[in-house]
Design a protein around this motif. Structure first.
Motif, PDB file in Angstrom:
ATOM      1  N   GLY A 175       0.821  -1.210   0.000  1.00 43.36           N
ATOM      2  CA  GLY A 175       0.000   0.000   0.000  1.00 43.36           C
ATOM      3  C   GLY A 175       0.852   1.257   0.000  1.00 43.36           C
ATOM      4  N   MET A 176       1.942   1.238   0.780  1.00 39.29           N
ATOM      5  CA  MET A 176       2.850   2.388   0.798  1.00 39.29           C
ATOM      6  C   MET A 176       3.549   2.569  -0.547  1.00 39.29           C
ATOM      7  SD  MET A 176       4.696   2.553   4.507  1.00 39.29           S
ATOM      8  CE  MET A 176       5.370   4.133   4.063  1.00 39.29           C
ATOM      9  N   LEU A 177       3.901   1.456  -1.182  1.00 38.66           N
ATOM     10  CA  LEU A 177       4.507   1.544  -2.508  1.00 38.66           C
ATOM     11  C   LEU A 177       3.512   2.156  -3.494  1.00 38.66           C
ATOM     12  CD1 LEU A 177       6.831   0.988  -4.437  1.00 38.66           C
ATOM     13  CD2 LEU A 177       5.965  -1.356  -4.701  1.00 38.66           C
ATOM     14  N   GLY A 178       2.241   1.778  -3.354  1.00 33.78           N
ATOM     15  CA  GLY A 178       1.204   2.382  -4.180  1.00 33.78           C
ATOM     16  C   GLY A 178       1.116   3.877  -3.959  1.00 33.78           C
ATOM     17  N   TYR A 179       1.254   4.295  -2.693  1.00 38.64           N
ATOM     18  CA  TYR A 179       1.233   5.730  -2.390  1.00 38.64           C
ATOM     19  C   TYR A 179       2.421   6.450  -3.027  1.00 38.64           C
ATOM     20  CZ  TYR A 179       2.790   9.848   0.056  1.00 38.64           C
ATOM     21  OH  TYR A 179       3.287  11.093   0.321  1.00 38.64           O
ATOM     22  N   VAL A 180       3.609   5.869  -2.929  1.00 39.52           N
ATOM     23  CA  VAL A 180       4.803   6.483  -3.529  1.00 39.52           C
ATOM     24  C   VAL A 180       4.616   6.620  -5.043  1.00 39.52           C
ATOM     25  CG1 VAL A 180       7.265   6.180  -4.006  1.00 39.52           C
ATOM     26  CG2 VAL A 180       6.363   5.683  -1.722  1.00 39.52           C
ATOM     27  N   MET A 181       4.094   5.573  -5.669  1.00 36.92           N
ATOM     28  CA  MET A 181       3.834   5.618  -7.103  1.00 36.92           C
ATOM     29  C   MET A 181       2.828   6.726  -7.420  1.00 36.92           C
ATOM     30  SD  MET A 181       3.581   1.495  -7.680  1.00 36.92           S
ATOM     31  CE  MET A 181       2.867   1.629  -9.315  1.00 36.92           C
ATOM     32  N   TYR A 182       1.800   6.820  -6.597  1.00 36.08           N
ATOM     33  CA  TYR A 182       0.757   7.836  -6.784  1.00 36.08           C
ATOM     34  C   TYR A 182       1.338   9.248  -6.749  1.00 36.08           C
ATOM     35  CZ  TYR A 182      -2.417  11.218  -4.545  1.00 36.08           C
ATOM     36  OH  TYR A 182      -3.086  12.365  -4.185  1.00 36.08           O
ATOM     37  N   ASP A 183       2.116   9.573  -5.717  1.00 36.56           N
ATOM     38  CA  ASP A 183       2.655  10.923  -5.591  1.00 36.56           C
ATOM     39  C   ASP A 183       3.642  11.243  -6.711  1.00 36.56           C
ATOM     40  OD1 ASP A 183       1.601  12.725  -3.838  1.00 36.56           O
ATOM     41  OD2 ASP A 183       2.915  12.235  -2.160  1.00 36.56           O
ATOM     42  N   TYR A 187       2.994  14.056  -9.667  1.00 34.86           N
ATOM     43  CA  TYR A 187       3.935  15.135  -9.977  1.00 34.86           C
ATOM     44  C   TYR A 187       4.290  15.125 -11.464  1.00 34.86           C
ATOM     45  CZ  TYR A 187       7.859  18.332  -9.686  1.00 34.86           C
ATOM     46  OH  TYR A 187       8.689  19.403  -9.872  1.00 34.86           O
ATOM     47  N   TYR A 188       4.537  13.928 -12.000  1.00 36.39           N
ATOM     48  CA  TYR A 188       4.931  13.811 -13.412  1.00 36.39           C
ATOM     49  C   TYR A 188       3.810  14.275 -14.341  1.00 36.39           C
ATOM     50  CZ  TYR A 188       6.530  11.770 -17.795  1.00 36.39           C
ATOM     51  OH  TYR A 188       6.922  11.592 -19.096  1.00 36.39           O
ATOM     52  N   PHE A 218     -11.468  11.162 -10.713  1.00 33.95           N
ATOM     53  CA  PHE A 218     -10.798  11.275  -9.416  1.00 33.95           C
ATOM     54  C   PHE A 218      -9.574  10.370  -9.270  1.00 33.95           C
ATOM     55  CE2 PHE A 218     -15.264  12.466  -8.644  1.00 33.95           C
ATOM     56  CZ  PHE A 218     -15.067  13.744  -8.174  1.00 33.95           C
ATOM     57  N   GLY A 219      -9.385   9.437 -10.176  1.00 34.39           N
ATOM     58  CA  GLY A 219      -8.194   8.592 -10.106  1.00 34.39           C
ATOM     59  C   GLY A 219      -6.956   9.364 -10.541  1.00 34.39           C
ATOM     60  N   ILE A 220      -5.795   8.927 -10.103  1.00 33.20           N
ATOM     61  CA  ILE A 220      -4.528   9.538 -10.522  1.00 33.20           C
ATOM     62  C   ILE A 220      -3.689   8.491 -11.254  1.00 33.20           C
ATOM     63  CG2 ILE A 220      -2.415  10.704  -9.804  1.00 33.20           C
ATOM     64  CD1 ILE A 220      -4.891  12.365  -9.272  1.00 33.20           C
ATOM     65  N   THR A 221      -3.413   7.384 -10.591  1.00 33.47           N
ATOM     66  CA  THR A 221      -2.581   6.345 -11.191  1.00 33.47           C
ATOM     67  C   THR A 221      -3.360   5.475 -12.164  1.00 33.47           C
ATOM     68  OG1 THR A 221      -3.026   4.916  -9.283  1.00 33.47           O
ATOM     69  CG2 THR A 221      -1.021   6.240  -9.216  1.00 33.47           C
ATOM     70  N   SER A 222      -4.689   5.513 -12.073  1.00 35.14           N
ATOM     71  CA  SER A 222      -5.515   4.680 -12.939  1.00 35.14           C
ATOM     72  C   SER A 222      -6.917   5.270 -13.022  1.00 35.14           C
ATOM     73  CB  SER A 222      -5.585   3.250 -12.383  1.00 35.14           C
ATOM     74  OG  SER A 222      -6.576   2.492 -13.048  1.00 35.14           O
TER      75      SER A 222
END
Length: 243
Positions: A175-183, A187-188, A218-222
């Motif tokens: 879940g934390m890795l998902g958060y890091v990917m999200y942020d 930014y990108y 509302f999604g960011i990574t997907s």
């Protein structure tokens, strides 16, 4: 006698001004100012410093923590395959958390002074100044506080599925890795120049949320959960069908 409407002075610190907008806050905060120079939040220099975070602080601080939780599960007896599946499950659950936070908390409607002020600090500032690169990722101190309830949620979910206690750390690490990917992806999408079709789609999808239909997408990574819950913007639905 009609009371004069409050006007925010952009030359002054904003945080303790925006609450005075009352019902007009929602309209004001969703009229973006496109500038790479961010506004001043607080007159106090220490508070002002704490509101600014460089994007690379997120992977630098949190990826070692992710590794620590993953190794914890391995040492507690989980196999490499089990840990890998738990990490993927944690990333998947994060995408739902990301969607729910963005839709139901970050876009909550506020009117009172303190509610407007809190919303501006939480997410409104990002919509007002979407290109402010130092207020785009979540400050590490705030993220650290949220780790405690989210680890409790990870333990609850793994217990509810009859998984062993050793599963919780790897699931939380995922879940934390998902958060890091999200942020980092977030930014990108604001400051990068994507070349792949998938990245171009995500950037268009997110910029549509900022500059066209701020009540959808509302999604960011997907865009998965927007599709499932019917919040995908109409223009993107059409493009998906054409593709």
């Amino acid at each position: 006698m009609v009371a004069k409407e409050f006007t925010v002075d952009l030359r002054k610190a904003l945080v303790f001004q925006v609450g005075h907008l009352g019902k007009a806050y929602q309209e004001w905060v969703h009229q973006p100012i496109v500038s790479k120079e961010g506004p001043r939040f607080f007159e106090n220099n220490i508070l002002e410093f704490l509101t600014r975070t460089v994007w690379w602080a997120v992977p630098t601080i949190w990826l070692p923590v992710v590794c620590w939780f993953v190794v914890m599960s391995l040492r507690m007896g989980q196999s490499l395959l089990e840990v890998s599946l738990l990490i993927l499950a944690g990333i998947f659950v994060w995408t739902l958390i990301e969607y729910c936070l963005h839709r139901f908390l970050f876009h909550i409607k506020t009117e009172s002074y303190w509610a407007n002020t809190a919303h501006y600090l939480l997410h409104g500032c990002h919509h007002k100044h979407p290109m402010d690169g130092l207020r785009l990722v979540f400050p590490p101190a705030a993220a650290a506080v949220l780790c405690f309830p989210f680890f409790g949620l990870a333990k609850l979910l793994t217990t509810a599925t009859a998984a062993p206690a050793a599963a919780a750390p790897a699931f939380f690490g995922g879940g934390m890795l998902g958060y890091v990917m999200y942020d980092c992806i977030h930014y990108y999408l604001h400051h990068g120049n994507p070349s792949s079709n998938r990245a171009k789609y995500l950037k268009r999808y997110h910029m549509n949320h900022h500059f066209r239909v701020q009540t959808l997408g509302f999604g960011i990574t997907s865009s998965l959960w927007d599709v499932i819950f019917g919040t995908l913007p109409p223009a993107l639905k059409a493009s998906q069908k054409s593709n």
